[in-house]
Design a protein around this motif. Structure first.
Motif, PDB file in Angstrom:
ATOM      1  N   GLY A  38       1.276  -1.357  -0.173  1.00 47.84           N
ATOM      2  CA  GLY A  38       0.062   0.051  -0.315  1.00 47.84           C
ATOM      3  C   GLY A  38       0.817   1.524   0.032  1.00 47.84           C
ATOM      4  N   GLY A  39       2.227   1.284   0.446  1.00 48.78           N
ATOM      5  CA  GLY A  39       2.876   2.881   0.601  1.00 48.78           C
ATOM      6  C   GLY A  39       3.804   2.441  -0.496  1.00 48.78           C
ATOM      7  N   VAL A  40       4.352   1.505  -1.273  1.00 47.94           N
ATOM      8  CA  VAL A  40       4.398   1.281  -2.521  1.00 47.94           C
ATOM      9  C   VAL A  40       3.696   2.422  -3.754  1.00 47.94           C
ATOM     10  CG1 VAL A  40       5.698   0.615  -4.709  1.00 47.94           C
ATOM     11  CG2 VAL A  40       6.118  -0.141  -2.335  1.00 47.94           C
ATOM     12  N   ALA A  41       2.112   1.686  -3.213  1.00 45.73           N
ATOM     13  CA  ALA A  41       1.368   2.172  -4.828  1.00 45.73           C
ATOM     14  C   ALA A  41       1.039   4.016  -4.067  1.00 45.73           C
ATOM     15  CB  ALA A  41       0.106   1.925  -3.817  1.00 45.73           C
ATOM     16  N   GLN A  42       1.289   4.072  -2.897  1.00 45.02           N
ATOM     17  CA  GLN A  42       1.594   6.003  -2.645  1.00 45.02           C
ATOM     18  C   GLN A  42       2.713   6.459  -2.775  1.00 45.02           C
ATOM     19  OE1 GLN A  42      -0.423   6.597   1.007  1.00 45.02           O
ATOM     20  NE2 GLN A  42      -2.040   5.503   1.126  1.00 45.02           N
ATOM     21  N   GLY A  43       2.962   5.949  -3.075  1.00 44.95           N
ATOM     22  CA  GLY A  43       4.963   6.040  -3.627  1.00 44.95           C
ATOM     23  C   GLY A  43       4.722   6.356  -5.105  1.00 44.95           C
ATOM     24  N   ILE A  44       4.160   6.142  -5.623  1.00 44.13           N
ATOM     25  CA  ILE A  44       3.655   5.868  -6.908  1.00 44.13           C
ATOM     26  C   ILE A  44       2.565   6.578  -7.445  1.00 44.13           C
ATOM     27  CG2 ILE A  44       2.567   4.492  -9.478  1.00 44.13           C
ATOM     28  CD1 ILE A  44       3.980   1.732  -8.510  1.00 44.13           C
ATOM     29  N   GLY A  45       1.445   6.702  -6.966  1.00 41.82           N
ATOM     30  CA  GLY A  45       0.609   8.437  -6.843  1.00 41.82           C
ATOM     31  C   GLY A  45       1.547   9.365  -6.832  1.00 41.82           C
ATOM     32  N   ASN A  46       2.381   9.668  -5.831  1.00 39.91           N
ATOM     33  CA  ASN A  46       2.881  10.634  -5.295  1.00 39.91           C
ATOM     34  C   ASN A  46       4.360  11.298  -6.739  1.00 39.91           C
ATOM     35  OD1 ASN A  46       5.728  11.567  -3.308  1.00 39.91           O
ATOM     36  ND2 ASN A  46       4.525  12.693  -3.919  1.00 39.91           N
ATOM     37  N   ALA A  47       4.878   9.910  -7.106  1.00 37.64           N
ATOM     38  CA  ALA A  47       6.099  10.171  -8.610  1.00 37.64           C
ATOM     39  C   ALA A  47       5.715  10.782  -9.380  1.00 37.64           C
ATOM     40  CB  ALA A  47       6.596   8.425  -8.442  1.00 37.64           C
ATOM     41  N   PHE A  48       4.393   9.568  -9.577  1.00 41.10           N
ATOM     42  CA  PHE A  48       4.280   9.738 -11.315  1.00 41.10           C
ATOM     43  C   PHE A  48       2.212  10.971 -11.852  1.00 41.10           C
ATOM     44  CE2 PHE A  48       3.723   8.622 -15.628  1.00 41.10           C
ATOM     45  CZ  PHE A  48       4.892   9.108 -15.846  1.00 41.10           C
ATOM     46  N   TYR A  49       1.520  10.297 -11.210  1.00 38.36           N
ATOM     47  CA  TYR A  49       0.079  11.158 -10.987  1.00 38.36           C
ATOM     48  C   TYR A  49      -0.422  11.874 -10.088  1.00 38.36           C
ATOM     49  CZ  TYR A  49       0.223   5.885 -12.798  1.00 38.36           C
ATOM     50  OH  TYR A  49       0.374   5.013 -14.391  1.00 38.36           O
ATOM     51  N   GLU A  50       0.251  12.086  -9.070  1.00 35.34           N
ATOM     52  CA  GLU A  50      -0.796  12.917  -8.260  1.00 35.34           C
ATOM     53  C   GLU A  50      -0.178  14.474  -7.823  1.00 35.34           C
ATOM     54  OE1 GLU A  50      -2.138  11.247  -3.872  1.00 35.34           O
ATOM     55  OE2 GLU A  50      -1.978   9.213  -5.458  1.00 35.34           O
ATOM     56  N   ILE A  56       7.956   5.576   1.244  1.00 41.86           N
ATOM     57  CA  ILE A  56       9.244   6.906   0.891  1.00 41.86           C
ATOM     58  C   ILE A  56      10.045   7.377  -0.313  1.00 41.86           C
ATOM     59  CG2 ILE A  56      11.586   7.446   2.943  1.00 41.86           C
ATOM     60  CD1 ILE A  56       9.547   6.416   5.108  1.00 41.86           C
ATOM     61  N   PRO A  57      11.010   5.914  -0.712  1.00 38.11           N
ATOM     62  CA  PRO A  57      11.912   6.036  -1.450  1.00 38.11           C
ATOM     63  C   PRO A  57      11.542   5.953  -2.882  1.00 38.11           C
ATOM     64  CG  PRO A  57      11.515   3.645  -0.797  1.00 38.11           C
ATOM     65  CD  PRO A  57      10.874   4.530   0.316  1.00 38.11           C
ATOM     66  N   THR A  58       9.436   5.844  -3.029  1.00 40.76           N
ATOM     67  CA  THR A  58       9.694   5.339  -4.686  1.00 40.76           C
ATOM     68  C   THR A  58       9.921   7.123  -5.800  1.00 40.76           C
ATOM     69  OG1 THR A  58       7.533   5.498  -3.208  1.00 40.76           O
ATOM     70  CG2 THR A  58       7.585   4.430  -5.364  1.00 40.76           C
ATOM     71  N   GLY A  59       9.721   8.150  -5.220  1.00 40.70           N
ATOM     72  CA  GLY A  59       9.895   9.613  -6.554  1.00 40.70           C
ATOM     73  C   GLY A  59      10.949   8.987  -6.551  1.00 40.70           C
ATOM     74  N   ALA A  60      12.065   8.882  -6.020  1.00 32.16           N
ATOM     75  CA  ALA A  60      14.034   9.038  -5.922  1.00 32.16           C
ATOM     76  C   ALA A  60      14.164   7.605  -7.018  1.00 32.16           C
ATOM     77  CB  ALA A  60      14.763   8.405  -4.564  1.00 32.16           C
ATOM     78  N   LEU A  61      13.476   6.457  -6.854  1.00 29.83           N
ATOM     79  CA  LEU A  61      13.269   5.593  -7.301  1.00 29.83           C
ATOM     80  C   LEU A  61      12.942   5.582  -8.746  1.00 29.83           C
ATOM     81  CD1 LEU A  61      14.289   2.583  -7.131  1.00 29.83           C
ATOM     82  CD2 LEU A  61      11.635   1.830  -6.734  1.00 29.83           C
ATOM     83  N   PHE A  62      11.877   6.382  -8.874  1.00 27.24           N
ATOM     84  CA  PHE A  62      11.069   6.883  -9.977  1.00 27.24           C
ATOM     85  C   PHE A  62      11.805   7.524 -11.034  1.00 27.24           C
ATOM     86  CE2 PHE A  62       7.300   6.132 -11.904  1.00 27.24           C
ATOM     87  CZ  PHE A  62       6.326   5.948 -11.710  1.00 27.24           C
ATOM     88  N   VAL A  63      12.550   8.636 -10.696  1.00 21.80           N
ATOM     89  CA  VAL A  63      13.600   9.611 -11.171  1.00 21.80           C
ATOM     90  C   VAL A  63      14.869   8.872 -11.566  1.00 21.80           C
ATOM     91  CG1 VAL A  63      12.709  11.683 -10.810  1.00 21.80           C
ATOM     92  CG2 VAL A  63      14.644  10.186  -9.677  1.00 21.80           C
ATOM     93  N   GLN A  64      15.486   8.053 -10.717  1.00 17.27           N
ATOM     94  CA  GLN A  64      16.620   7.064 -11.341  1.00 17.27           C
ATOM     95  C   GLN A  64      16.476   6.257 -12.564  1.00 17.27           C
ATOM     96  OE1 GLN A  64      18.645   3.495  -9.779  1.00 17.27           O
ATOM     97  NE2 GLN A  64      19.722   5.337  -8.450  1.00 17.27           N
ATOM     98  N   ALA A  65      14.791   5.506 -12.629  1.00 12.38           N
ATOM     99  CA  ALA A  65      14.611   4.548 -12.853  1.00 12.38           C
ATOM    100  C   ALA A  65      14.330   5.041 -15.353  1.00 12.38           C
ATOM    101  CB  ALA A  65      13.958   3.644 -12.670  1.00 12.38           C
ATOM    102  N   LEU A  66      13.526   5.924 -14.660  1.00 14.61           N
ATOM    103  CA  LEU A  66      13.605   7.366 -15.711  1.00 14.61           C
ATOM    104  C   LEU A  66      14.807   7.324 -16.830  1.00 14.61           C
ATOM    105  CD1 LEU A  66      10.442   9.199 -14.849  1.00 14.61           C
ATOM    106  CD2 LEU A  66      10.648   6.858 -16.182  1.00 14.61           C
TER     107      LEU A  66
END
Ligand code: FES
Ligand code: FES
Lengths: 785, 164
Positions: free
Chosen positions: A673-685, A739-749
């Motif tokens: 659930g936390g990761v899902a919110q992190g994904i929202g925070n990183a790419f949708y919301e 917590i780390p999802t935003g940082a992870l997203f940009v690195q992977a992108l």
């Protein structure tokens, strides 16, 4: 002894009620004759009030009362400062807290101007249109950087500027480190606002019973006990006259730990004024304005490194957008400041922030509570350093980890619990290695990526580390009672918002008492049942309340053994507690049921030895000396569609260490659930504000939450490094996923788009924003070449 | 500012016939929750996005916040309470059981709407693929679970229903 219940993926006690529609949520409370409240909210973000005329509303059939700030008399008070500033040298802090209804000046859009009470919610909402408001709009302060310019309009006139706080924390000397550095990386990072968007909006029902002089309040709060204590004081009632119930709560995530929201203070007051039951249920649009936000920060950061990629020092100066008021003190920016250090050895650190008032809704913790920002800055700096120094991303992290024998690790700065930031325990490398292996990091970079690229596909990999300070004090309590039926009742003060406390706390008690988890009835969040404690926040339920349950259960176990030893005439050491009974080891026929023992401990006649307490019951408290530091590594494989810039997450791996695991099924659920919110925070919301401070996307049509199509399965694994700070050895896990999802997203992108040398230093992203960044990067390349 | 005239609504909910006088603007969600005290149906947005308010109208999943109670006149509704008429005391519906087994719920606020979305879906797709399940769930927001365990619960339920 091997655990019998702790650590097992037991199904949840609470599920049957939730699945059949029998669980009570606040909006399900119905009391005969109950009235309904609607709030008139300001469309303007910054405006001076001329007049508010409710007389026409009062004419409408079905309207019972209407209130503005003037009608509240002495009850009108700004809310309390919930978290005072920590004891940091030379700290500047201006407390400006929210008000129940606006009296002179509106400071953010959606602030409540008037309340209408009517026989139905429909009529109350109709009557909002009858209210005539005269106000003078003022220029709004929207941009956190411009807010500090001398020419900026001022939000709180009694302080000199829009500066809410100024904090500097330092360890070693960054300048010295910078002078010795082989390389300095310097960047600006942006993190923008979002909302927690619990599926259940907030709500309050208050019932004043004139005959018994009792106030009962149902509140979607994460902190029923402090709410009771505060409201009793405000209403001039004894604490024993006020009962606050936080029943089933449809998701908390932080904004429901904010206390004394205007509606929370007003509904009980109205109930007492009108001597009846009153209900207010927030609608989704109100939730976007009137419930707190998080995440706006601007960082200017630099990192000094040696040639081989070791961190010599970090300097970070940032602005934190606190919104129109700062009732939650500095918890969020202090978390950013402290969590930045992550699992790394950072010998020199200079961190300075300014918290800034803006004409936007209030900022208080939302899952992660500022930790995201710190992790984003640190992980970005390491990524950029790795690229510039030509070191592998995993390798640079490995080189900088705190060694396993370097614990407790003192970072020499002050954390949100006012204690020095000291990590209790940790072992970071195994998690990194496990994540590398699970996602097949090397194979992807060495083979897969080029193969996919040759097919015209843009795939990338990311891997990041973080720590999470969890389980902070002050304390929680629990009471365990063996009932005459042989079943057990466990009561604790913390409320629950879906974390499975009805089950995980029961497991802790079952471990001591040897009864089935389904035979333990857990009561949480009702001040009449238990009235000492603080609340569910900062991933502390399992740590603080869990250990209180453990202590109470242990005390009951001792009572059970003592009594049973007397009755069975054997030494305590010869007894075992199992299957709901006490038995003499090796002699199954010499046993006594727990229910019988409970009855014997509470006789109706006869004498008891002086000083004995009746029953098999104990109350215990647990207060950790300081927080426990959990940690983890997230890794992700993505593919970007070069036409639409849509991102598909191919795989998502989490390796997490939160000490002893109480229930792995529940833990995994928390992480997913936390990761899902992190994904929202990183790419949708992302919340969008106009230049006037109006919120432009206050609906689920315009503010996108991730759906089942956007969140991939999360693959998890666990490392267990128990915390030495509590008997169970647990660390919190509630926020880790996000917590780390935003940082992870940009690195992977960046990795997926590595042809472009793209550097992304902001969150949230979206397909549009990614498109803009890609176009800008292409343009730059054509200009350069 | 007269109050609106009332209309008589007769609906069968979970097999029982109800008759009430209601304002024409009363939402079906509010009617179920506050007139009939069937509070298992939840509202998360009241603008048709979150799916928490989903119920069956003549066997089809609909959002009860987007329908007026008067529109349900003469029709059949099933809410989450109708899945286990005795409140689950005896046994849960296989779909509910699967949610419990797979940890497909946390706070449980979205759950009734998700269950009601899935009932007709599983009738039409007794052997759904993961993609079909995710597609079917995409109109229901859940903020707690990250969906994966919900998907697993649906797979489990489909299996039980096929063999059950
Ligand atoms: S409440 Fe009906 S769709 Fe959200
Ligand atoms: S379980 Fe909480 S919203 Fe789905």
């Amino acid at each position: 002894m091997k655990n019998r219940y702790i650590g097992k993926p037991l199904r949840r006690n609470e599920d049957a009620r939730l699945l059949t529609g029998q669980a009570l949520f606040v909006d399900d409370v119905h009391i005969p004759g109950m009235l309904h409240v609607a709030f008139l909210r300001s469309d303007h973000a910054h405006a001076r009030i001329g007049s508010i005329d409710v007389s026409a509303a009062l004419e409408r059939p079905g309207v019972v009362a209407a209130y503005t700030a003037q009608d509240l008399g002495d009850y009108w008070q700004p809310g309390p400062l919930l978290v005072p500033p920590p004891p940091i040298k030379d700290i500047v802090f201006h407390a400006c807290t929210q008000v129940p209804l606006v009296r002179d000046k509106v400071r953010h859009c959606g602030e409540a101007l008037a309340a209408i009470v009517a026989t139905s919610r429909y009529i109350a909402e109709d009557a909002l249109d009858d209210i005539v408001v005269e106000l003078e709009p003022l220029d709004a302060v929207v941009d956190v950087e411009r807010a500090l310019e001398p020419a900026s309009p001022r939000i709180h006139e009694h302080i000199e500027s829009n500066l809410a706080a100024h904090v500097v924390q330092e360890k070693g000397r960054y300048e010295t480190a910078a002078r010795q550095a082989h390389r300095i990386i310097k960047r600006r990072f942006l993190y923008d606002r979002g909302v927690a968007a619990a599926m259940e909006n907030r709500g309050v029902v208050a019932n004043w019973d004139e005959k018994s002089q009792q106030m009962t309040i149902w509140d979607t709060t994460q902190a029923p006990i402090p709410i009771r204590n505060g409201l009793a004081a405000m209403l001039g009632l004894s604490e024993s006259q006020v009962q606050v119930i936080a029943p089933f709560i449809g998701g908390g995530f932080g904004p429901k730990i904010m206390m004394f929201y205007p509606e929370e203070v007003l509904i009980p007051w109205i109930a007492r004024e009108l001597k009846c039951a009153v209900k207010w249920i927030e609608d989704r649009q109100e939730n976007f304005f009137a419930t707190t936000h998080e995440r706006g920060q601007v960082h200017e950061a630099e990192m000094a490194l040696s040639e081989d990629g070791r961190i010599l020092g970090v300097r970070d100066v940032f602005l934190h957008d606190t919104g129109a008021y700062d009732p939650y003190g500095l918890t969020v920016p202090i978390n950013s400041q402290c969590t930045l250090l992550g699992p790394y050895r950072v010998p020199n650190y200079y961190s300075e922030f300014k918290a800034v008032f803006t004409n936007k809704p209030i900022v208080t913790p939302y899952r992660g509570a500022g930790r995201q920002h710190g992790v984003f800055v640190m992980e970005r700096l390491l990524d950029i350093a790795a690229r510039e120094l030509e070191i592998d991303r995993v390798e640079i992290r490995r080189r900088n980890y705190i060694a396993p024998d370097d614990f407790p690790h003192n970072h020499e700065i002050i954390y949100q619990d006012f204690a020095p930031l000291t990590y209790d325990s940790g072992n970071y490398l195994p998690a990194l290695e496990r994540a590398v292996e699970m996602i097949d990091y090397h194979k992807f970079l060495e083979k897969e990526k080029a193969r996919l690229r040759a097919e015209g596909r843009y795939a990338g990999i990311g891997i990041v580390s973080y720590v999470e300070g969890t389980g902070i004090g002050p304390y929680e309590g629990a009471r365990v009672t063996v009932e005459a039926s042989g079943k057990v009742c466990l009561v604790t003060g913390v409320g629950t918002q879906g974390q499975g406390h009805y089950t995980s706390f029961a497991q802790v008690v079952a471990e001591q008492l040897g009864v089935e988890v389904s035979d333990i009835r857990v009561i949480t969040g009702d001040t009449r049942e238990f009235h000492w404690g603080t609340g569910t926040f900062a991933s502390r339920g399992a740590v603080v309340a869990g250990n209180a349950c453990h202590a109470a259960a242990k005390a009951v176990r001792e009572k059970i053994l003592k009594l049973a030893a007397r009755l069975l005439k054997v030494p305590e050491a010869d007894l075992v507690l199992e299957g709901g009974r006490v038995q003499v080891k090796g002699k199954p026929d010499q046993a006594i049921q727990l229910g019988d023992l409970a009855r014997q401990a509470n006789p109706l006649r006869g004498a008891v030895t002086p000083g004995t307490e009746p029953g098999l019951e104990a109350t215990a408290y647990f207060g950790p000396e300081r927080g426990a530091t959990a940690s983890g590594v997230h890794a992700m494989l993505v593919e970007v569609d070069p036409e639409t810039m849509m991102v598909e997450i191919k795989r998502y791996v989490v390796v997490h260490d939160c000490g002893t695991v109480l229930n792995p099924m529940i833990l995994e659920g928390q992480i997913q659930g936390g990761v899902a919110q992190g994904i929202g925070n990183a790419f949708y919301e992302q919340l969008h504000f106009s230049d006037n401070g109006e919120l432009l996307n206050a609906s689920f049509m315009d503010y996108l939450l991730p759906t089942a199509l956007d969140v991939p399965p999360i693959e998890t694994d666990h490392i267990e490094t128990p915390s030495p700070l509590n008997p169970l050895g647990v660390k919190g896990a509630g926020e880790a996923g996000a917590i780390p999802t935003g940082a992870l997203f940009v690195q992977a992108l960046e990795d997926a788009l590595s042809d472009l040398d793209l550097e992304i230093n902001e969150i949230p992203l979206s397909p549009q924003r990614l498109f803009e960044l890609v176009e800008a990067a292409k343009l730059e390349r054509t200009v350069v070449s | 500012m007269e109050n609106a005239p009332l209309f008589s609504v007769k609906v069968t909910v979970n097999g029982q016939l109800f008759e009430r006088e209601v304002e024409p603007r009363l939402l079906l969600s509010d009617f179920l929750r506050h007139e009939l005290a069937l509070t298992g149906t939840h509202v998360g947005c009241e603008h048709g996005v979150c799916g928490a308010c989903t119920v069956l109208l003549n066997g089809e999943a609909v959002r009860s916040c987007l329908i007026f109670a008067v529109q349900a006149h003469g029709q059949e509704i099933v809410t989450v309470e109708g899945l286990t008429p005795d409140g689950g005391r005896e046994a849960l519906h296989p779909l509910q059981e699967a949610f419990r087994e797979a940890h497909g719920l946390q706070c449980g606020f979205c759950t009734p709407g998700i269950l009601m979305t899935l009932i007709p879906f599983l009738q039409e797709h007794p052997q759904p693929s993961e993609g079909e399940i995710r597609e079917a769930l995409s109109g229901n927001l859940c903020r707690c679970t990250g969906y994966h365990n919900i998907v697993k619960a649906v797979q489990l339920a489909a299996e039980t229903l096929r063999h059950g």
